[in-house]
Design a protein around this motif. Structure first.
Motif, PDB file in Angstrom:
ATOM      1  N   GLY A 155       0.819  -1.216   0.000  1.00 16.00           N
ATOM      2  CA  GLY A 155       0.000   0.000   0.000  1.00 16.00           C
ATOM      3  C   GLY A 155       0.849   1.259   0.000  1.00 16.00           C
ATOM      4  O   GLY A 155       1.965   1.283   0.524  1.00 16.00           O
ATOM      5  N   GLY A 156       0.326   2.320  -0.598  1.00 15.30           N
ATOM      6  CA  GLY A 156       1.030   3.599  -0.628  1.00 15.30           C
ATOM      7  C   GLY A 156       1.028   4.298   0.722  1.00 15.30           C
ATOM      8  O   GLY A 156       0.129   4.084   1.545  1.00 15.30           O
ATOM      9  N   GLY A 157       2.038   5.146   0.963  1.00 15.51           N
ATOM     10  CA  GLY A 157       2.135   5.866   2.227  1.00 15.51           C
ATOM     11  C   GLY A 157       1.273   7.124   2.259  1.00 15.51           C
ATOM     12  O   GLY A 157       0.703   7.535   1.251  1.00 15.51           O
ATOM     13  N   HIS A 158       1.170   7.738   3.438  1.00 15.85           N
ATOM     14  CA  HIS A 158       0.527   9.052   3.537  1.00 15.85           C
ATOM     15  C   HIS A 158       1.446   9.959   4.353  1.00 15.85           C
ATOM     16  O   HIS A 158       2.613   9.624   4.576  1.00 15.85           O
ATOM     17  N   TYR A 159       0.960  11.105   4.765  1.00 15.23           N
ATOM     18  CA  TYR A 159       1.806  12.130   5.365  1.00 15.23           C
ATOM     19  C   TYR A 159       2.730  11.576   6.445  1.00 15.23           C
ATOM     20  O   TYR A 159       2.286  11.036   7.451  1.00 15.23           O
ATOM     21  N   GLY A 160       4.031  11.698   6.203  1.00 15.27           N
ATOM     22  CA  GLY A 160       5.016  11.296   7.189  1.00 15.27           C
ATOM     23  C   GLY A 160       5.254   9.813   7.298  1.00 15.27           C
ATOM     24  O   GLY A 160       6.018   9.379   8.160  1.00 15.27           O
ATOM     25  N   GLU A 161       4.642   9.005   6.466  1.00 16.19           N
ATOM     26  CA  GLU A 161       4.788   7.559   6.578  1.00 16.19           C
ATOM     27  C   GLU A 161       5.132   6.935   5.238  1.00 16.19           C
ATOM     28  O   GLU A 161       4.621   7.336   4.185  1.00 16.19           O
ATOM     29  N   GLY A 167       4.965  -7.192  -3.050  1.00 13.00           N
ATOM     30  CA  GLY A 167       5.572  -7.700  -4.269  1.00 13.00           C
ATOM     31  C   GLY A 167       6.402  -6.624  -4.932  1.00 13.00           C
ATOM     32  O   GLY A 167       7.587  -6.800  -5.221  1.00 13.00           O
ATOM     33  N   SER A 168       5.797  -5.458  -5.161  1.00  8.26           N
ATOM     34  CA  SER A 168       6.498  -4.189  -5.356  1.00  8.26           C
ATOM     35  C   SER A 168       6.046  -3.259  -4.241  1.00  8.26           C
ATOM     36  O   SER A 168       4.894  -3.320  -3.792  1.00  8.26           O
ATOM     37  N   GLY A 169       6.956  -2.414  -3.760  1.00 10.73           N
ATOM     38  CA  GLY A 169       6.650  -1.582  -2.599  1.00 10.73           C
ATOM     39  C   GLY A 169       5.801  -0.379  -2.927  1.00 10.73           C
ATOM     40  O   GLY A 169       5.822   0.150  -4.050  1.00 10.73           O
ATOM     41  N   GLY A 170       5.048   0.090  -1.934  1.00 11.97           N
ATOM     42  CA  GLY A 170       4.246   1.295  -2.095  1.00 11.97           C
ATOM     43  C   GLY A 170       5.096   2.553  -2.048  1.00 11.97           C
ATOM     44  O   GLY A 170       6.169   2.588  -1.448  1.00 11.97           O
ATOM     45  N   GLY A 171       4.629   3.618  -2.714  1.00 12.45           N
ATOM     46  CA  GLY A 171       5.338   4.890  -2.724  1.00 12.45           C
ATOM     47  C   GLY A 171       5.258   5.596  -1.386  1.00 12.45           C
ATOM     48  O   GLY A 171       4.284   5.464  -0.637  1.00 12.45           O
ATOM     49  N   ASN A 218       4.580  16.505  -2.332  1.00 13.63           N
ATOM     50  CA  ASN A 218       4.993  15.547  -3.357  1.00 13.63           C
ATOM     51  C   ASN A 218       5.275  14.177  -2.753  1.00 13.63           C
ATOM     52  O   ASN A 218       6.179  14.033  -1.931  1.00 13.63           O
ATOM     53  N   ALA A 219       4.543  13.173  -3.192  1.00 12.09           N
ATOM     54  CA  ALA A 219       4.706  11.801  -2.708  1.00 12.09           C
ATOM     55  C   ALA A 219       5.348  10.948  -3.791  1.00 12.09           C
ATOM     56  O   ALA A 219       5.468  11.355  -4.942  1.00 12.09           O
ATOM     57  N   GLY A 220       5.763   9.738  -3.418  1.00 14.33           N
ATOM     58  CA  GLY A 220       6.391   8.819  -4.362  1.00 14.33           C
ATOM     59  C   GLY A 220       5.387   7.906  -5.039  1.00 14.33           C
ATOM     60  O   GLY A 220       4.311   7.620  -4.504  1.00 14.33           O
ATOM     61  N   GLY A 221       5.742   7.441  -6.233  1.00 13.72           N
ATOM     62  CA  GLY A 221       4.910   6.481  -6.943  1.00 13.72           C
ATOM     63  C   GLY A 221       5.176   5.064  -6.466  1.00 13.72           C
ATOM     64  O   GLY A 221       6.250   4.741  -5.956  1.00 13.72           O
ATOM     65  N   GLY A 222       4.203   4.197  -6.653  1.00 11.20           N
ATOM     66  CA  GLY A 222       4.369   2.801  -6.281  1.00 11.20           C
ATOM     67  C   GLY A 222       5.331   2.079  -7.205  1.00 11.20           C
ATOM     68  O   GLY A 222       5.458   2.408  -8.385  1.00 11.20           O
ATOM     69  N   GLY A 223       6.047   1.096  -6.667  1.00 11.44           N
ATOM     70  CA  GLY A 223       6.966   0.307  -7.480  1.00 11.44           C
ATOM     71  C   GLY A 223       6.226  -0.519  -8.516  1.00 11.44           C
ATOM     72  O   GLY A 223       5.091  -0.944  -8.295  1.00 11.44           O
ATOM     73  N   GLY A 224       6.874  -0.732  -9.662  1.00  9.40           N
ATOM     74  CA  GLY A 224       6.304  -1.560 -10.709  1.00  9.40           C
ATOM     75  C   GLY A 224       7.119  -2.822 -10.911  1.00  9.40           C
ATOM     76  O   GLY A 224       8.258  -2.927 -10.448  1.00  9.40           O
ATOM     77  N   ALA A 225       6.566  -3.780 -11.626  1.00 10.19           N
ATOM     78  CA  ALA A 225       7.289  -5.017 -11.891  1.00 10.19           C
ATOM     79  C   ALA A 225       8.517  -4.773 -12.753  1.00 10.19           C
ATOM     80  O   ALA A 225       9.492  -5.521 -12.680  1.00 10.19           O
ATOM     81  N   GLY A 226       8.495  -3.690 -13.556  1.00  5.42           N
ATOM     82  CA  GLY A 226       9.606  -3.420 -14.448  1.00  5.42           C
ATOM     83  C   GLY A 226      10.599  -2.402 -13.962  1.00  5.42           C
ATOM     84  O   GLY A 226      11.719  -2.339 -14.474  1.00  5.42           O
ATOM     85  N   SER A 227      10.232  -1.561 -12.979  1.00  8.82           N
ATOM     86  CA  SER A 227      11.155  -0.537 -12.486  1.00  8.82           C
ATOM     87  C   SER A 227      10.657   0.006 -11.153  1.00  8.82           C
ATOM     88  O   SER A 227       9.493  -0.195 -10.778  1.00  8.82           O
ATOM     89  N   VAL A 228      11.540   0.710 -10.439  1.00 14.35           N
ATOM     90  CA  VAL A 228      11.160   1.330  -9.172  1.00 14.35           C
ATOM     91  C   VAL A 228      10.143   2.438  -9.424  1.00 14.35           C
ATOM     92  O   VAL A 228      10.055   2.989 -10.524  1.00 14.35           O
ATOM     93  N   GLY A 229       9.389   2.766  -8.385  1.00 18.32           N
ATOM     94  CA  GLY A 229       8.431   3.851  -8.493  1.00 18.32           C
ATOM     95  C   GLY A 229       9.117   5.195  -8.649  1.00 18.32           C
ATOM     96  O   GLY A 229      10.252   5.389  -8.209  1.00 18.32           O
ATOM     97  N   GLY A 230       8.422   6.147  -9.274  1.00 16.93           N
ATOM     98  CA  GLY A 230       8.976   7.480  -9.459  1.00 16.93           C
ATOM     99  C   GLY A 230       9.156   8.189  -8.130  1.00 16.93           C
ATOM    100  O   GLY A 230       8.301   8.128  -7.253  1.00 16.93           O
TER     101      GLY A 230
END
Length: 344
Positions: A155-161, A167-171, A218-230
């Protein structure tokens, strides 16, 4: 599953045994394999020709693949994607990670396989919450015995977390670096240790993207099977949203293949002509962006833009992660997984 009924219970193809060999390269699957002795039945799409010399069985939910004639098959197993995180303030929420992917081009099947497909993961409309991890997909062989597991996306993070490992990590959520939270880890490549030495076996999952510590929106994107999240830009005034990680291509499982005709148009478009699965969900900024947002570059990840509108979900049966949501409980859901078996 009624839309698939006419595709069930087809005549089972029979193939004579031929010496077989498979080509292995980047992990993408082409159509270079030799014929298989395997024949069987099962799936929502049951034994349909692909127009490329292969027969396909597609599972979008739980089921059993029989082995009327044992032999080697090629399998693509995709877990469900994680949901985005959500926040009700001006700090961005991270995108959900894609479901992990297992690909085996030469899997010996001697008996029935019990298949579980990670179902769609719905965000629970909880304000200021980290996203929810996606559901696993598994293949179990009682006669092996063995189990293959594709892990659900974080799952993706929220403020401060930070986002959650999967399988791929959340942003990572906005302002997360100030709390030591940069990104979540993709754990798929640590799974299935009994198979890692086998020829033709590969698995895919990547870390989520990092948030900004200077521009908390500005938050991070979730990881994908082909590359890390933005990862988010550090300075204010940069791109407002971070795209999810790219999907991984598997050309032998491309959207236009005739066997996939019963699947929804949205699935075919997301998978596309190169067979992309497992796109990460976009991270979100609540006040900047564009109507198109920042989806993962293929593979079914949800796009993220200005909030509102509601962030996009991952596309079902691609393992795509859902986009992050801000200014309310409206993160994108994680897309369901899939299992596809094919043989010549």
């Amino acid at each position: 599953m009624s839309i698939f009924n006419e595709f069930n219970k087809k005549e089972k193809p029979f193939f004579t045994g031929i010496a077989r060999g498979f080509g292995f390269g980047s992990g993408s699957s082409g159509d270079a394999g030799a014929a298989s002795a395997f024949s069987g039945s099962g799936g929502n799409i049951d034994g349909q020709p692909g127009g490329n010399g292969y027969t396909y069985h597609v599972f979008t939910g739980p089921g059993t693949l029989t082995a009327d004639s044992p032999g080697p098959v090629e399998v693509l197993l995709v877990a469900g994607g994680g949901t985005g995180g959500a926040t009700d303030n001006s700090n961005g929420a991270g995108g959900g990670g894609a479901g992990g992917i297992v690909h085996h081009t030469d899997l010996s099947v001697t008996g029935p396989l019990t298949i579980t497909v990670g179902a769609k993961k719905v965000y629970p409309n909880s304000i200021n919450s980290v996203g929810v991890t996606g559901n696993d997909s598994t293949i179990v062989s009682p006669t092996g015995p063995w189990t293959l597991t594709a892990k659900g996306g974080g799952g993706g993070g929220h403020y401060g977390e930070a986002g959650l490992d999967g399988g791929s990590g959340g942003g990572g959520g906005g302002f997360g670096e100030n709390y030591g939270n940069t990104h979540a880890v993709g754990i798929q490549t640590t799974q299935n240790p009994a198979f890692t030495s086998q020829s033709g076996f590969n698995q895919y999952g990547n870390a989520g993207g990092s948030p900004s510590d200077e521009n908390p929106g500005n938050a991070g994107g979730g990881g994908g099977a082909g590359s890390v999240g933005g990862s988010s830009p550090e300075a204010e005034g940069g791109p407002a949203v971070s795209g999810g990680g790219a999907g991984q291509p598997f050309t032998g499982f491309a959207g236009p293949i005739p066997a996939f005709a019963p699947l929804p148009t949205a699935w075919k478009n997301a998978v596309g002509p190169t067979g992309l699965f497992g796109g990460g969900g976009g991270g979100e900024n609540p006040y900047q962006g564009s109507p198109t947002g920042a989806p993962g570059p293929g593979g079914g990840g949800g796009g993220s833009g200005i909030s509102p509108p509601v962030s996009s979900p991952g596309i079902d049966n691609t393992g795509g992660g859902g986009a992050g949501g801000a200014l309310g409980p409206q993160a994108g859901d994680g897309g369901a997984g899939i299992c596809i078996v094919r043989y010549q």
